[in-house]
Motif scaffolding. Structure first.
Motif, PDB file in Angstrom:
ATOM      1  N   VAL A 190     -52.318  18.954  50.261  1.00 38.86           N
ATOM      2  CA  VAL A 190     -51.076  20.033  50.099  1.00 38.86           C
ATOM      3  C   VAL A 190     -49.801  19.209  49.646  1.00 38.86           C
ATOM      4  O   VAL A 190     -49.507  19.555  48.540  1.00 38.86           O
ATOM      5  N   GLN A 193     -50.392  17.166  46.271  1.00 39.67           N
ATOM      6  CA  GLN A 193     -50.407  18.008  44.967  1.00 39.67           C
ATOM      7  C   GLN A 193     -48.992  18.377  44.896  1.00 39.67           C
ATOM      8  O   GLN A 193     -48.759  18.845  43.686  1.00 39.67           O
ATOM      9  N   PHE A 194     -48.319  18.758  45.840  1.00 35.66           N
ATOM     10  CA  PHE A 194     -46.975  19.558  45.705  1.00 35.66           C
ATOM     11  C   PHE A 194     -46.111  18.323  45.042  1.00 35.66           C
ATOM     12  O   PHE A 194     -45.378  18.720  44.142  1.00 35.66           O
ATOM     13  N   THR A 195     -46.238  17.182  45.639  1.00 37.36           N
ATOM     14  CA  THR A 195     -45.201  16.120  44.916  1.00 37.36           C
ATOM     15  C   THR A 195     -45.539  15.916  43.642  1.00 37.36           C
ATOM     16  O   THR A 195     -44.889  15.832  42.609  1.00 37.36           O
ATOM     17  N   ALA A 220     -49.669  24.110  40.961  1.00 39.39           N
ATOM     18  CA  ALA A 220     -48.817  24.808  42.017  1.00 39.39           C
ATOM     19  C   ALA A 220     -49.804  25.971  42.404  1.00 39.39           C
ATOM     20  O   ALA A 220     -49.925  26.331  43.296  1.00 39.39           O
ATOM     21  N   LEU A 223     -52.729  25.175  44.733  1.00 38.66           N
ATOM     22  CA  LEU A 223     -52.426  24.847  46.084  1.00 38.66           C
ATOM     23  C   LEU A 223     -52.770  25.958  47.017  1.00 38.66           C
ATOM     24  O   LEU A 223     -53.082  25.698  48.115  1.00 38.66           O
ATOM     25  N   LEU A 264     -44.218  24.409  54.671  1.00 40.15           N
ATOM     26  CA  LEU A 264     -44.768  23.645  53.538  1.00 40.15           C
ATOM     27  C   LEU A 264     -45.046  24.836  52.480  1.00 40.15           C
ATOM     28  O   LEU A 264     -45.202  24.634  51.238  1.00 40.15           O
ATOM     29  N   ASP A 265     -45.904  25.773  53.152  1.00 33.37           N
ATOM     30  CA  ASP A 265     -46.446  26.870  52.644  1.00 33.37           C
ATOM     31  C   ASP A 265     -45.393  27.635  51.808  1.00 33.37           C
ATOM     32  O   ASP A 265     -45.473  28.310  50.539  1.00 33.37           O
ATOM     33  N   VAL A 268     -44.411  25.725  48.821  1.00 36.31           N
ATOM     34  CA  VAL A 268     -45.422  26.090  47.642  1.00 36.31           C
ATOM     35  C   VAL A 268     -45.065  27.305  46.924  1.00 36.31           C
ATOM     36  O   VAL A 268     -45.253  27.233  45.527  1.00 36.31           O
ATOM     37  N   LEU A 271     -42.384  26.856  44.620  1.00 33.95           N
ATOM     38  CA  LEU A 271     -42.568  25.851  43.515  1.00 33.95           C
ATOM     39  C   LEU A 271     -43.380  26.327  42.378  1.00 33.95           C
ATOM     40  O   LEU A 271     -42.927  26.501  41.318  1.00 33.95           O
ATOM     41  N   ARG A 272     -44.072  27.735  42.760  1.00 38.70           N
ATOM     42  CA  ARG A 272     -45.152  28.465  41.766  1.00 38.70           C
ATOM     43  C   ARG A 272     -43.895  29.274  40.983  1.00 38.70           C
ATOM     44  O   ARG A 272     -44.031  29.359  39.858  1.00 38.70           O
ATOM     45  N   ALA A 306     -40.593  14.907  49.196  1.00 38.24           N
ATOM     46  CA  ALA A 306     -41.645  15.462  49.498  1.00 38.24           C
ATOM     47  C   ALA A 306     -42.861  14.292  49.596  1.00 38.24           C
ATOM     48  O   ALA A 306     -43.749  14.736  50.761  1.00 38.24           O
TER      49      ALA A 306
END
Length: 382
Positions: A190, A193-195, A220, A223, A264-265, A268, A271-272, A306
């Motif tokens: 996670v 992929q976030f990075t 995103a 994820l 982190l959730d 995310v 981020l979306r 991140a």
């Protein structure tokens, strides 16, 4: 003719490439399945031997079957799931035994037994496999004759089912594996992929390429399934560290990474929203050249932080705290820049991107162990 041969050569190369890829994937899958397969083998054979040698049951097939069904086949057997399925198998066999005792064998008894077992399986688990296995088990209970010298008559098979379930539970508790492994691997994926999504968003802003921003948005959105897998793996790890004496020493670390995964959730989700807003901002050219460059630079720095957070998830000892502190310092440095005026942003859509980035930074700071109020102090007042 040459066209046909060229087509056949291309098809042959594609076939070889596909076969090689499937072989590599199969080899990796088989290697990762060694422990679950060994658990199932030991549970099934062990339950059979216990019922046969210690309890003196003749051909205790249902002990092995119940153990295999209870274990299932997952990367990390969940303790609660094993208990539920073991109880369900035992109740299914017991119900079928009672029907045989009351109604005798025959088609009608088998029909009622299979229907009842399948309904019980659907109550316990949404997947189709358990329903099929318990339905088959109840059918065998009705159709297979009880050994003539069975001490408890038809209920001997119920005792075998109890032995199978207990054996599966014992194997799950004592298996020498690190409960931290699976949740750490999932959370690391996670974070990685976030990075990458952050870097893609920054690159899209640099080049004013909305298609690249769309790619970041797709990444995103993808994820979420990985976040869900992390949550499942953490639930399994928490159960093992709570009930297994061999793994209780890891419970504090599991709680820490659970906190990190939860924050982190939230990041995310922010981020979306930000990547979707970035697509619109690029399409409508809402940012000045200076604002675009500065915001993209901030997102790259955020991606670096991140990445440091992701590196912390790879550590289980003192390195965990060291990388968390490094990530916290980097995130704090990014947070101090997150003000529209400092980034030369004066448009509503650009300001929305900055606000979403501020929310994300707070979530990431909390993921490193920072308190919410302390995280807010790093942000410049609006």
């Amino acid at each position: 003719m040459r066209t046909i041969f060229a087509y056949l050569r291309t098809a042959a190369r594609s076939t070889r490439s596909a076969a090689a890829n499937r072989a590599r994937a199969g080899a990796v899958r088989s290697w990762r399945s060694v422990l679950p397969a060994l658990q199932m083998a030991v549970a099934g054979v062990g339950a059979y031997v216990i019922s046969e040698q210690l309890l003196g049951h003749e051909t205790p097939l249902f002990a092995a079957v119940a153990a295999l069904i209870a274990m299932g086949f997952t990367k990390e057997p969940r303790l609660r799931k094993v208990v539920e399925v073991a109880i369900g198998c035992t109740l299914g066999v017991l119900l079928a035994d009672m029907l045989v005792l009351g109604l005798g064998g025959g088609v009608v008894t088998a029909l009622v037994a299979v229907f009842s077992a399948v309904m019980l399986a659907r109550f316990l688990d949404p997947g189709p496999l358990l329903a099929m296995q318990m339905g088959l088990q109840s059918l065998l209970v009705v159709m297979v004759p009880v050994p003539a010298d069975a001490v408890l008559g038809p209920f001997t098979r119920s005792i075998d089912a109890v032995v199978g379930g207990a054996t599966a539970l014992l194997i799950t508790l004592i298996t020498p594996k690190d409960p931290r492994g699976e949740p750490v691997r999932e959370m690391r994926e996670v974070a990685d992929q976030f990075t990458l999504a952050l870097r893609e968003t920054a690159a899209a802003l640099h080049t004013s390429d909305s298609r690249q921003a769309w790619h970041a948005l797709i990444r995103a959105r993808g994820l979420q399934s990985q976040v869900d897998e992390t949550s499942k793996a953490l639930s399994s790890a928490k159960e093992l560290t709570r009930y297994s004496p061999a793994h209780r020493r890891h419970r504090h670390y599991v709680r820490r990474i659970e906190h990190t995964a939860g924050k982190l959730d939230l990041a995310v989700r922010s981020l979306r929203l930000m990547t979707r807003r970035a697509v619109s901002t690029i399409d409508h050219a809402r940012l000045s050249d200076s604002g675009t460059v500065q915001l993209a630079t901030v997102l790259e720095q955020l991606a670096d932080a991140a990445g440091q957070l992701g590196q912390a998830t790879r550590e289980t000892g003192p390195g965990f705290d060291r990388w968390m502190n490094t990530a916290r310092d980097s995130l704090a440095a990014v947070a101090t820049r997150l003000h529209p005026q400092r980034l030369d942003i004066h448009d509503l859509e650009g300001e929305a991107l900055v606000l979403l980035a501020r929310t994300m930074v707070v979530d990431l700071l909390e993921a490193t162990g920072c308190e919410h109020d302390d995280a807010l102090t790093y942000l410049p007042a609006l």
